[in-house]
Design a protein around this motif. Structure first.
Motif, PDB file in Angstrom:
ATOM      1  N   LYS A 148      -4.025  59.410 -53.161  1.00 36.81           N
ATOM      2  CA  LYS A 148      -3.923  58.975 -51.767  1.00 36.81           C
ATOM      3  C   LYS A 148      -4.917  57.848 -51.494  1.00 36.81           C
ATOM      4  CE  LYS A 148      -3.489  62.169 -48.646  1.00 36.81           C
ATOM      5  NZ  LYS A 148      -3.826  63.267 -47.704  1.00 36.81           N
ATOM      6  N   CYS A 149      -4.429  56.836 -50.789  1.00 34.81           N
ATOM      7  CA  CYS A 149      -5.277  55.677 -50.459  1.00 34.81           C
ATOM      8  C   CYS A 149      -6.407  56.118 -49.530  1.00 34.81           C
ATOM      9  CB  CYS A 149      -4.446  54.586 -49.802  1.00 34.81           C
ATOM     10  SG  CYS A 149      -5.401  53.152 -49.257  1.00 34.81           S
ATOM     11  N   ASP A 150      -7.641  55.784 -49.908  1.00 29.27           N
ATOM     12  CA  ASP A 150      -8.790  56.173 -49.092  1.00 29.27           C
ATOM     13  C   ASP A 150      -8.879  55.373 -47.799  1.00 29.27           C
ATOM     14  OD1 ASP A 150      -9.590  57.969 -51.058  1.00 29.27           O
ATOM     15  OD2 ASP A 150     -10.751  56.449 -52.126  1.00 29.27           O
ATOM     16  N   SER A 155      -1.155  57.007 -45.094  1.00 24.93           N
ATOM     17  CA  SER A 155      -0.112  56.619 -44.138  1.00 24.93           C
ATOM     18  C   SER A 155       0.570  55.315 -44.534  1.00 24.93           C
ATOM     19  CB  SER A 155      -0.707  56.478 -42.732  1.00 24.93           C
ATOM     20  OG  SER A 155      -1.551  55.327 -42.660  1.00 24.93           O
ATOM     21  N   GLY A 156      -0.122  54.467 -45.287  1.00 27.61           N
ATOM     22  CA  GLY A 156       0.428  53.168 -45.662  1.00 27.61           C
ATOM     23  C   GLY A 156       0.218  52.098 -44.599  1.00 27.61           C
ATOM     24  N   ALA A 157      -0.269  52.501 -43.430  1.00 24.23           N
ATOM     25  CA  ALA A 157      -0.451  51.560 -42.318  1.00 24.23           C
ATOM     26  C   ALA A 157      -1.897  51.082 -42.234  1.00 24.23           C
ATOM     27  CB  ALA A 157      -0.044  52.213 -41.000  1.00 24.23           C
ATOM     28  N   LYS A 158      -2.063  49.877 -41.754  1.00 25.39           N
ATOM     29  CA  LYS A 158      -3.382  49.304 -41.552  1.00 25.39           C
ATOM     30  C   LYS A 158      -4.193  50.210 -40.630  1.00 25.39           C
ATOM     31  CE  LYS A 158      -5.519  45.124 -39.615  1.00 25.39           C
ATOM     32  NZ  LYS A 158      -5.229  43.809 -38.996  1.00 25.39           N
ATOM     33  N   PRO A 159      -5.486  50.433 -40.926  1.00 24.54           N
ATOM     34  CA  PRO A 159      -6.308  51.285 -40.046  1.00 24.54           C
ATOM     35  C   PRO A 159      -6.219  50.837 -38.593  1.00 24.54           C
ATOM     36  CG  PRO A 159      -7.524  50.780 -42.046  1.00 24.54           C
ATOM     37  CD  PRO A 159      -6.250  49.978 -42.106  1.00 24.54           C
ATOM     38  N   GLY A 160      -5.996  51.798 -37.697  1.00 26.27           N
ATOM     39  CA  GLY A 160      -5.834  51.501 -36.281  1.00 26.27           C
ATOM     40  C   GLY A 160      -4.392  51.365 -35.860  1.00 26.27           C
ATOM     41  N   CYS A 202      -1.234  48.542 -44.957  1.00 30.30           N
ATOM     42  CA  CYS A 202      -2.631  48.637 -45.377  1.00 30.30           C
ATOM     43  C   CYS A 202      -2.884  47.616 -46.484  1.00 30.30           C
ATOM     44  CB  CYS A 202      -2.919  50.053 -45.880  1.00 30.30           C
ATOM     45  SG  CYS A 202      -4.506  50.247 -46.703  1.00 30.30           S
ATOM     46  N   ALA A 203      -3.957  46.874 -46.370  1.00 32.28           N
ATOM     47  CA  ALA A 203      -4.263  45.832 -47.355  1.00 32.28           C
ATOM     48  C   ALA A 203      -4.669  46.421 -48.702  1.00 32.28           C
ATOM     49  CB  ALA A 203      -5.386  44.939 -46.820  1.00 32.28           C
ATOM     50  N   ALA A 204      -5.251  47.615 -48.695  1.00 31.01           N
ATOM     51  CA  ALA A 204      -5.746  48.215 -49.945  1.00 31.01           C
ATOM     52  C   ALA A 204      -4.619  48.699 -50.841  1.00 31.01           C
ATOM     53  CB  ALA A 204      -6.697  49.365 -49.624  1.00 31.01           C
ATOM     54  N   CYS A 205      -3.574  49.256 -50.232  1.00 34.52           N
ATOM     55  CA  CYS A 205      -2.483  49.833 -51.038  1.00 34.52           C
ATOM     56  C   CYS A 205      -1.161  49.104 -50.838  1.00 34.52           C
ATOM     57  CB  CYS A 205      -2.299  51.312 -50.711  1.00 34.52           C
ATOM     58  SG  CYS A 205      -1.785  51.638 -49.004  1.00 34.52           S
TER      59      CYS A 205
END
Length: 376
Positions: A148-150, A155-160, A202-205
């Protein structure tokens, strides 16, 4: 030719419920479907017969007319009011339900929410030695895994931000296409079955909700495992989709070629070179096994190709516990790089052997007799 009774065709009683009729129809439709019976005219006719019976008996008006007047009540040419419009529970809906069963489609839709898929199985090739396969051992392996992406917490969505419901499938993850009698359900092309759209990934995943990492697993290799066998590590495959269960990891065993032994099932084979004098005179020799050296006596006059069996010196079967045998195949070695003295002694030995007659070389005599018979 008179038509068969619709209830008889579906194998249900006259007072059967709609669920009973549908269950029987699905079973028969899958059995006689043309794609499962290519070039089978009889199966094709039965499929059409089953389809017609189902269509009539799941339409309340048609069923009532059929129960009162028989086939005449639903025949549009009979003048008795046949030719009703398609009612609820008709062939199209049922065929849409069994379509996935016949062709392997997923479940979902019809108000059931997004499709849930089990994760894919993975394979890991593990190369081991013959000794490790025979005795068994514990080892660790590193395999690629998804976590799971930290950053977005899966969720796959950008934080916020949050994923939103897909407008194409209304969150069901599937869309239905209707063409006449046929109702085909397929994965939503926009959300790919998730039922959700991520406006700002999300930019990380990259919106996947997971990232790839290496995972270390402990694997127990049982004694007696053979080449090509697989060990299943449950739940260590790829993660499922939309909350589906993960797949499994299969560790496939590949045994390295051994310098001395060849394996056949639970038995071992080895070539055993012995000297000319040892073969002629007999005597004790040492043979390697997977558990150490053993000694045994070769008889006088041993020939090349002679096989000796050492019982219980093979490999223990991974399932039954039975231990195989070791087969030693004799190869009499011809001496090389002889000194003058050795050559002189061998010439004298050869002369005495020839003078002694065929009793010293029974195989040569037998072979020469066969050659003589061949030319005569």
């Amino acid at each position: 030719m008179a038509k068969r009774d619709f209830y008889e065709i579906l194998g249900v009683a006259k007072g059967a419920s709609e669920d009973e009729i549908k269950k029987s129809y699905r079973k028969l439709a899958m059995k006689y479907h043309p794609d499962r019976n290519p070039d089978n005219k009889e199966a094709e006719e039965k499929f059409k017969e089953v389809k017609e019976a189902y269509e009539m008996l799941t339409n309340p008006e048609k069923r009532e007319a059929y129960d009162r007047y028989g086939h005449a009540g639903v025949d549009p040419n009979s003048g008795m009011g046949g030719g009703f419009g398609g009612g609820a529970g008709g062939f199209g809906d049922a065929f849409g339900d069994i379509f996935g069963d016949i062709f392997g489609g997923g479940r979902g839709g019809r108000g059931g929410g997004p499709q849930v898929y089990r994760g894919a199985d993975l394979r890991y090739n593990l190369e081991i030695t013959l000794e490790q396969a025979a005795h068994g051992f514990d080892t660790t392996i590193r395999v690629p895994s998804w976590d799971k992406c930290d950053t977005c917490h899966g969720s796959g969505a950008k934080p916020g931000t949050q994923p939103v419901t897909c407008t194409t499938c209304a969150g069901h993850g599937q869309v239905r296409m209707q063409q006449g009698f046929f109702s085909i359900q397929q994965t939503c092309p926009k959300c790919h079955g998730s039922g959700k759209i991520i406006p700002e990934p999300c930019a990380a995943c990259g919106g996947a909700g997971r990232i790839k990492r290496n995972k270390t697993l402990e694997v127990k290799i049982p004694a007696g495992i053979d080449n090509g066998m697989r060990i299943r590590s449950s739940g260590n495959g790829e993660p499922g989709t939309n909350g589906g269960p993960p797949g499994d990891l299969y560790v496939e065993i590949h045994i390295k070629q051994h310098a001395v032994f060849q394996r056949e099932g639970d038995d071992l084979h080895c070539e055993m070179p012995i000297s000319f004098s040892k073969a002629a005179l007999g005597g004790e020799i040492e043979v390697p096994t997977l558990t150490g050296k053993v000694s045994f006596t070769v008889p006088e006059g041993t020939q090349t190709g002679k096989t000796f069996r050492l019982k219980g010196k093979g490999i223990k079967n991974v399932r039954s516990g039975y231990t195989g045998d070791l087969f030693c195949h004799v190869a009499v070695e011809t001496p090389v790089k002889l000194t003058d003295k050795q050559k002189e002694l061998l010439r004298e030995f050869d002369r005495l052997t020839v003078e002694g007659g065929a009793k010293h070389s029974p195989q040569s005599k037998g072979w020469m007799d066969k050659v003589k018979d061949f030319f005569e």
